[in-house]
Design an enzyme around this catalytic site. Structure first.
Site, short mmCIF file in Angstrom:
data_model
loop_
_atom_site.label_atom_id
_atom_site.label_comp_id
_atom_site.label_asym_id
_atom_site.label_seq_id
_atom_site.Cartn_x
_atom_site.Cartn_y
_atom_site.Cartn_z
N ARG A 121 -16.58 -16.10 8.75
CA ARG A 121 -17.76 -15.37 9.23
C ARG A 121 -18.60 -16.16 10.23
O ARG A 121 -19.37 -15.57 10.98
CB ARG A 121 -18.60 -14.95 8.04
CG ARG A 121 -17.84 -14.03 7.13
CD ARG A 121 -18.56 -13.83 5.83
NE ARG A 121 -19.69 -12.94 5.95
CZ ARG A 121 -20.62 -12.83 5.03
NH1 ARG A 121 -20.57 -13.59 3.95
NH2 ARG A 121 -21.62 -12.00 5.19
N GLN A 127 -17.66 -12.14 14.74
CA GLN A 127 -18.84 -11.47 14.18
C GLN A 127 -18.76 -9.94 14.21
O GLN A 127 -19.23 -9.28 13.30
CB GLN A 127 -20.11 -11.97 14.88
CG GLN A 127 -20.55 -13.27 14.24
CD GLN A 127 -21.73 -13.94 14.90
OE1 GLN A 127 -22.43 -13.32 15.71
NE2 GLN A 127 -21.93 -15.19 14.58
N ASP A 130 -17.11 -8.53 11.05
CA ASP A 130 -17.63 -8.99 9.76
C ASP A 130 -18.13 -7.84 8.89
O ASP A 130 -19.30 -7.46 8.92
CB ASP A 130 -18.76 -10.01 10.03
CG ASP A 130 -19.27 -10.66 8.76
OD1 ASP A 130 -18.85 -10.23 7.66
OD2 ASP A 130 -20.09 -11.58 8.86
N SER A 133 -20.86 -8.57 6.15
CA SER A 133 -22.23 -8.54 6.67
C SER A 133 -22.70 -7.12 6.95
O SER A 133 -23.82 -6.76 6.60
CB SER A 133 -22.35 -9.37 7.96
OG SER A 133 -22.33 -10.73 7.67
N TYR A 228 -22.27 -20.78 2.52
CA TYR A 228 -22.48 -20.16 1.21
C TYR A 228 -23.19 -21.13 0.28
O TYR A 228 -23.29 -22.33 0.56
CB TYR A 228 -21.15 -19.77 0.58
CG TYR A 228 -20.49 -18.60 1.27
CD1 TYR A 228 -20.96 -17.31 1.08
CD2 TYR A 228 -19.40 -18.80 2.10
CE1 TYR A 228 -20.36 -16.23 1.71
CE2 TYR A 228 -18.79 -17.71 2.74
CZ TYR A 228 -19.28 -16.43 2.53
OH TYR A 228 -18.69 -15.37 3.15
P1 NAD Z 1 -23.76 -14.07 -0.49
O1 NAD Z 1 -23.65 -12.57 -0.60
O2 NAD Z 1 -22.60 -14.91 -0.85
O3 NAD Z 1 -24.99 -14.53 -1.42
C1 NAD Z 1 -26.28 -14.00 -1.22
C2 NAD Z 1 -27.29 -15.12 -1.26
O4 NAD Z 1 -27.42 -15.61 -2.59
C3 NAD Z 1 -26.94 -16.34 -0.40
O5 NAD Z 1 -27.96 -16.53 0.56
C4 NAD Z 1 -26.88 -17.47 -1.41
O6 NAD Z 1 -27.35 -18.71 -0.87
C5 NAD Z 1 -27.78 -16.97 -2.50
N1 NAD Z 1 -27.62 -17.63 -3.81
C6 NAD Z 1 -26.48 -17.98 -4.45
N2 NAD Z 1 -26.75 -18.59 -5.63
C7 NAD Z 1 -28.12 -18.58 -5.75
C8 NAD Z 1 -29.00 -19.03 -6.75
N3 NAD Z 1 -28.58 -19.63 -7.86
N4 NAD Z 1 -30.33 -18.87 -6.54
C9 NAD Z 1 -30.78 -18.27 -5.41
N5 NAD Z 1 -29.99 -17.82 -4.43
C10 NAD Z 1 -28.66 -17.97 -4.60
O7 NAD Z 1 -24.30 -14.50 0.93
P2 NAD Z 1 -24.12 -13.79 2.33
O8 NAD Z 1 -25.20 -12.82 2.54
O9 NAD Z 1 -22.73 -13.32 2.43
O10 NAD Z 1 -24.38 -15.00 3.31
C11 NAD Z 1 -23.83 -16.27 3.06
C12 NAD Z 1 -24.04 -17.20 4.21
O11 NAD Z 1 -23.23 -16.84 5.28
C13 NAD Z 1 -25.45 -17.28 4.74
O12 NAD Z 1 -25.68 -18.63 5.06
C14 NAD Z 1 -25.40 -16.45 5.98
O13 NAD Z 1 -26.38 -16.82 6.93
C15 NAD Z 1 -24.02 -16.83 6.45
N6 NAD Z 1 -23.48 -15.88 7.39
C16 NAD Z 1 -23.29 -16.31 8.65
C17 NAD Z 1 -22.79 -15.46 9.59
C18 NAD Z 1 -22.58 -15.91 10.97
O14 NAD Z 1 -22.75 -17.06 11.27
N7 NAD Z 1 -22.21 -15.02 11.84
C19 NAD Z 1 -22.47 -14.14 9.23
C20 NAD Z 1 -22.67 -13.74 7.92
C21 NAD Z 1 -23.17 -14.63 7.00
#
Ligand code: NAD
Length: 382
Positions: A121, A127, A130, A133, A228
């Site tokens: 991702r 992107q 994705d 997302s 993550y």
């Molecule tokens: P996810 O669905 O895996 O998890 C949701 C959120 O829960 C995450 O932010 C995670 O840090 C948080 N989390 C996990 N355990 C926790 C705890 N014990 N207490 C509190 N919070 C907790 O996450 P996601 O929405 O799929 O995103 C994951 C990462 O991927 C993020 O850093 C996001 O910015 C990144 N991302 C980047 C891109 C990109 O660069 N294009 C695209 C999508 C996501």
């Protein structure tokens, strides 16, 4: 190459993998698009819209007979898997790390499986593909509306002749894609919003949306691989739950989104924390699943009201409740990936490509995705 769109069969699933608007992108690339009759009905896309866009509407058995590539949203059910034949390819959100048995079955049938949830991702060229997302975005938005509907007061500050209503205090736990969209939506509705995450990098993102970031003193950074979160240790979990309780008690509405890839969702709101909330408070647990969720007492797909008057909503498949928006976004994701893997109108599997290495799960009768193969080996080999 014939690309077929199936009618989703999972209970309550209303999305469709390809919407009419995206059909010309595929036909212009030399692909024939077949659509199972009624595939788009749940998302308000009639068969006629697909025909007008250049697709052919076909009956179920004809579709499985003719298709080279099958596009789906969620995993095919047993009946659909039974209809697949050697040499076909299935694209969808197949959750192979949660459900590796499907990969074993598809490899056994010499069906190539491509799962959008394995996409790298953080790669900028990926992107547009994705789907995790795009669907999390829909879910985060809808979670706020679900909370607002159950909450017995206003979200915004309202000053009226009949008195002043204070704004709702809303807390988002887990500020990834869904959490940030929930924050933005709740702010637009006028709530006073705070956010918390174990990844320190999310502080700036939360604050840029005009919300307050809660920093806990008991838990240090839990940033893991690929952006993550990592799983917390038992001591960290207990300290986090204890410290979060005092914050939770001060909020009217809490939305939880926390996930750790391949693990059960972390428990963030304990029974004591629920008990500490005032009657009329609302919690939406987006982590709710059969394995348990982020909230003690939440049940996936159900709404529970506790003895002290807290409504706990176990949100399940929120994207499917906004099927038109969710399908439109997913359609762009899946077609971008399909076209990335197609050259001169033919699907070209190349796991040397960084994107394909993440998404291709089975090929040539083998489970080729290392993490999925490892999971299956741990269960007694493939
Ligand atoms: P996810 O669905 O895996 O998890 C949701 C959120 O829960 C995450 O932010 C995670 O840090 C948080 N989390 C996990 N355990 C926790 C705890 N014990 N207490 C509190 N919070 C907790 O996450 P996601 O929405 O799929 O995103 C994951 C990462 O991927 C993020 O850093 C996001 O910015 C990144 N991302 C980047 C891109 C990109 O660069 N294009 C695209 C999508 C996501």
């Amino acid at each position: 190459m014939k690309v077929a769109v199936v009618k989703e069969n999972a209970p309550g699933e209303r999305r469709v993998a390809l919407v009419p608007e995206t059909v010309p992108r595929l036909t212009q690339a030399g692909l024939d698009v077949l659509v199972e009759a009624g595939a788009g009905d749940g998302a308000w896309f009639p068969d006629s819209a697909y025909s007008e866009a250049g697709a052919t509407i076909v009956k179920t058995d004809d579709l499985y007979q003719a298709a080279d590539v099958i596009l789906t949203v969620t995993r095919p059910n047993e009946a659909q898997v039974g209809k697949l034949r050697a040499g076909q390819t299935v694209f969808g959100m197949l959750s192979p790390l949660i459900d590796p048995e499907l990969a074993r079955e598809l490899a056994g049938k010499n069906v190539t499986a491509v799962s959008l949830d394995g996409l790298p991702r953080t790669l900028s060229r990926a992107q547009g593909m994705d789907a995790l997302s795009s669907q999390a975005n829909v879910a985060g938005y809808k979670a706020v509306l679900v909370a607002a509907t159950s909450y017995g007061r206003f979200f915004p500050l309202l000053i009226t002749a009949a008195g002043t209503a204070r704004p709702a205090k809303l807390l988002v736990l887990g500020t990834g894609v869904a959490g940030l969209q929930a924050i933005g939506t709740a702010r637009r509705l006028g709530a006073q919003v705070s956010g918390y995450d174990v990844r320190p990098a999310s502080k700036g993102e939360v604050e840029s949306l005009g919300a307050t970031f809660i920093e806990l003193t008991s838990v240090a950074s839990a940033a893991g691989e690929g952006g993550y979160a990592r799983e917390l240790t038992e001591d960290e979990k207990a300290a986090q739950q204890a410290e979060l309780t005092s914050h939770i008690a001060r909020h009217d509405v809490v939305i939880t989104t926390a996930q750790v890839p391949g693990r059960r969702p972390p428990l963030l709101i304990t029974e004591d924390a629920v008990k500490s909330m005032a009657a009329g408070s609302v919690i939406v647990d987006m982590g709710a699943s059969a394995l348990g969720g982020n909230v003690a007492g939440s049940v996936a797909g159900e709404t529970v009201v506790t003895e002290n008057g807290v409504t706990i909503i176990g949100a399940q498949n929120l994207p499917s409740t906004m099927p038109t928006a969710a399908s439109s976004a997913y359609s762009r994701n899946i077609s971008a990936l399909l076209l990335h893997m197609t050259s001169d109108g033919v699907l070209t599997i190349d796991t040397g490509d960084e994107i394909q290495a993440g998404v291709v799960v089975t090929h040539d009768g083998q489970v080729v995705h290392p993490a999925v193969a490892k999971l299956l080996d741990g269960e007694g080999g493939r």
